[in-house]
Motif scaffolding. Structure first.
Motif, short mmCIF file in Angstrom:
data_model
loop_
_atom_site.label_atom_id
_atom_site.label_comp_id
_atom_site.label_asym_id
_atom_site.label_seq_id
_atom_site.Cartn_x
_atom_site.Cartn_y
_atom_site.Cartn_z
N LEU A 60 0.81 -1.21 0.00
CA LEU A 60 0.00 0.00 0.00
C LEU A 60 0.85 1.27 0.00
O LEU A 60 0.32 2.36 -0.21
CB LEU A 60 -0.92 0.01 1.22
CG LEU A 60 -2.00 -1.08 1.25
CD1 LEU A 60 -2.64 -1.16 2.63
CD2 LEU A 60 -3.05 -0.84 0.18
N ALA A 61 2.14 1.14 0.22
CA ALA A 61 2.98 2.32 0.38
C ALA A 61 3.36 2.96 -0.95
O ALA A 61 3.59 4.17 -1.02
CB ALA A 61 4.25 1.95 1.15
N GLY A 62 3.44 2.18 -2.00
CA GLY A 62 3.91 2.72 -3.28
C GLY A 62 2.79 3.35 -4.10
O GLY A 62 1.61 3.23 -3.79
N PRO A 63 3.16 4.05 -5.17
CA PRO A 63 2.15 4.66 -6.05
C PRO A 63 1.37 3.60 -6.81
O PRO A 63 1.92 2.55 -7.16
CB PRO A 63 3.00 5.51 -7.01
CG PRO A 63 4.34 4.84 -7.02
CD PRO A 63 4.54 4.31 -5.62
N MET A 64 0.10 3.87 -7.01
CA MET A 64 -0.78 2.92 -7.69
C MET A 64 -1.72 3.68 -8.61
O MET A 64 -2.19 4.76 -8.26
CB MET A 64 -1.60 2.12 -6.67
CG MET A 64 -0.82 1.20 -5.78
SD MET A 64 -1.86 0.42 -4.51
CE MET A 64 -1.78 1.68 -3.23
N PRO A 65 -2.04 3.13 -9.76
CA PRO A 65 -3.02 3.78 -10.63
C PRO A 65 -4.44 3.55 -10.12
O PRO A 65 -4.72 2.55 -9.45
CB PRO A 65 -2.81 3.07 -11.98
CG PRO A 65 -2.30 1.71 -11.60
CD PRO A 65 -1.46 1.92 -10.37
N ALA A 66 -5.31 4.49 -10.42
CA ALA A 66 -6.72 4.31 -10.07
C ALA A 66 -7.32 3.20 -10.93
O ALA A 66 -6.77 2.83 -11.97
CB ALA A 66 -7.47 5.62 -10.28
N SER A 67 -8.45 2.67 -10.49
CA SER A 67 -9.13 1.61 -11.24
C SER A 67 -10.58 2.04 -11.50
O SER A 67 -11.07 3.00 -10.93
CB SER A 67 -9.08 0.29 -10.48
OG SER A 67 -9.80 0.40 -9.25
N SER A 68 -11.23 1.28 -12.37
CA SER A 68 -12.64 1.56 -12.64
C SER A 68 -13.32 0.32 -13.19
O SER A 68 -12.66 -0.64 -13.62
CB SER A 68 -12.78 2.73 -13.63
OG SER A 68 -12.66 2.28 -14.96
N ASP A 69 -14.65 0.37 -13.21
CA ASP A 69 -15.42 -0.71 -13.82
C ASP A 69 -15.24 -0.75 -15.33
O ASP A 69 -15.71 -1.68 -15.98
CB ASP A 69 -16.91 -0.53 -13.50
CG ASP A 69 -17.25 -0.88 -12.06
OD1 ASP A 69 -16.38 -1.43 -11.35
OD2 ASP A 69 -18.40 -0.61 -11.63
N PHE A 70 -14.58 0.26 -15.88
CA PHE A 70 -14.40 0.35 -17.33
C PHE A 70 -13.03 -0.14 -17.78
O PHE A 70 -12.71 -0.07 -18.96
CB PHE A 70 -14.62 1.80 -17.78
CG PHE A 70 -15.92 2.38 -17.32
CD1 PHE A 70 -17.11 2.05 -17.93
CD2 PHE A 70 -15.96 3.25 -16.24
CE1 PHE A 70 -18.32 2.58 -17.50
CE2 PHE A 70 -17.16 3.79 -15.80
CZ PHE A 70 -18.34 3.45 -16.43
N ASP A 71 -12.21 -0.63 -16.86
CA ASP A 71 -10.84 -1.04 -17.21
C ASP A 71 -10.81 -2.07 -18.33
O ASP A 71 -9.89 -2.07 -19.16
CB ASP A 71 -10.14 -1.62 -15.98
CG ASP A 71 -9.77 -0.55 -14.97
OD1 ASP A 71 -9.85 0.65 -15.30
OD2 ASP A 71 -9.42 -0.91 -13.83
N LEU A 72 -11.75 -2.98 -18.33
CA LEU A 72 -11.78 -4.04 -19.34
C LEU A 72 -12.66 -3.69 -20.54
O LEU A 72 -12.90 -4.53 -21.39
CB LEU A 72 -12.30 -5.35 -18.70
CG LEU A 72 -11.42 -5.91 -17.57
CD1 LEU A 72 -12.10 -7.12 -16.94
CD2 LEU A 72 -10.04 -6.28 -18.10
N ASN A 73 -13.11 -2.44 -20.57
CA ASN A 73 -13.98 -1.98 -21.66
C ASN A 73 -13.46 -0.65 -22.19
O ASN A 73 -14.10 0.40 -22.02
CB ASN A 73 -15.42 -1.85 -21.15
CG ASN A 73 -15.95 -3.15 -20.57
OD1 ASN A 73 -16.46 -4.00 -21.28
ND2 ASN A 73 -15.81 -3.32 -19.26
#
Length: 200
Positions: A14-27
């Motif tokens: 959890l400490a490092g940078p992470m991209p946001a996610s969404s329900d549209f990632d696979l679309n």
């Protein structure tokens, strides 16, 4: 891996940078309105020691609810004006939905916000439950509270991509079933994001 090592691995993830996610990632072909307004919400990824390692607390939403009846979900909901933070909202909602005493939760951090197809911007909050927990499902909101081995949802290889029609178009989504419980959609996508970080 013992619980202490598992918690340490989570803190590091959890400490490092992470991209946001969404329900549209696979679309990727979906066109989103750049002026859309998302409603803030928070969920608790609550973990507690089990006989074979850490376990994740999940709920089965009431079949009588208007929205998402019977679906598997993380405890959580809308962030109210009086909450002050996503962490406060996630703990309040968990206390209301499953009877979890917020004072027994050690917070480890957050995942990036997740956007849902229903217009929410969800902040997932990760915490470890440090006291015995006997769930009390909120009448009318939650039909069942259950646990899933964290090792199951922390393994990206357990996830599969499925699809169904939604609003007249095919929509792809992640699913990570466990026994009789079909964990999918936003819940599965949020958990997969954590799994990717834990295994990195």
């Amino acid at each position: 891996m013992n619980d202490g090592a598992e918690v340490g691995r989570l803190r590091k993830a959890l400490a490092g940078p992470m991209p946001a996610s969404s329900d549209f990632d696979l679309n990727p072909g979906v066109q989103l309105d750049p002026g859309r307004v998302l409603r803030p919400a928070a969920v608790l990824i609550g973990l507690l020691p089990g006989p074979a390692g850490m376990e994740l607390v999940l709920t089965k939403r009431s079949s009588r609810l208007r929205h998402h009846p019977g679906q598997i979900a993380l405890p959580g909901g809308k962030i109210d004006a009086g909450d002050g933070s996503p962490e406060a909202a996630a703990l309040r909602e968990a206390e209301e939905e499953v009877g979890l005493d917020r004072r027994t939760v050690d917070l480890l951090g957050q995942l990036p916000p997740h956007e849902t197809v229903t217009g929410y911007r969800i902040t997932p909050v990760v915490g470890v439950i440090r006291a015995p927990f006997a769930p009390v499902p909120e009448a009318g909101e939650v039909d069942e509270v259950f646990r899933v081995p964290f090792a199951h949802v922390a393994d990206p290889g357990r996830y599969r991509v499925e699809r169904r029609q939604w609003l007249g178009a095919w929509r792809n989504y992640y699913a990570v079933p466990w026994g009789p419980y079909y964990i999918w959609g936003a819940t599965a996508r949020i958990l997969r994001g954590l799994a990717e970080r834990v295994q990195a």
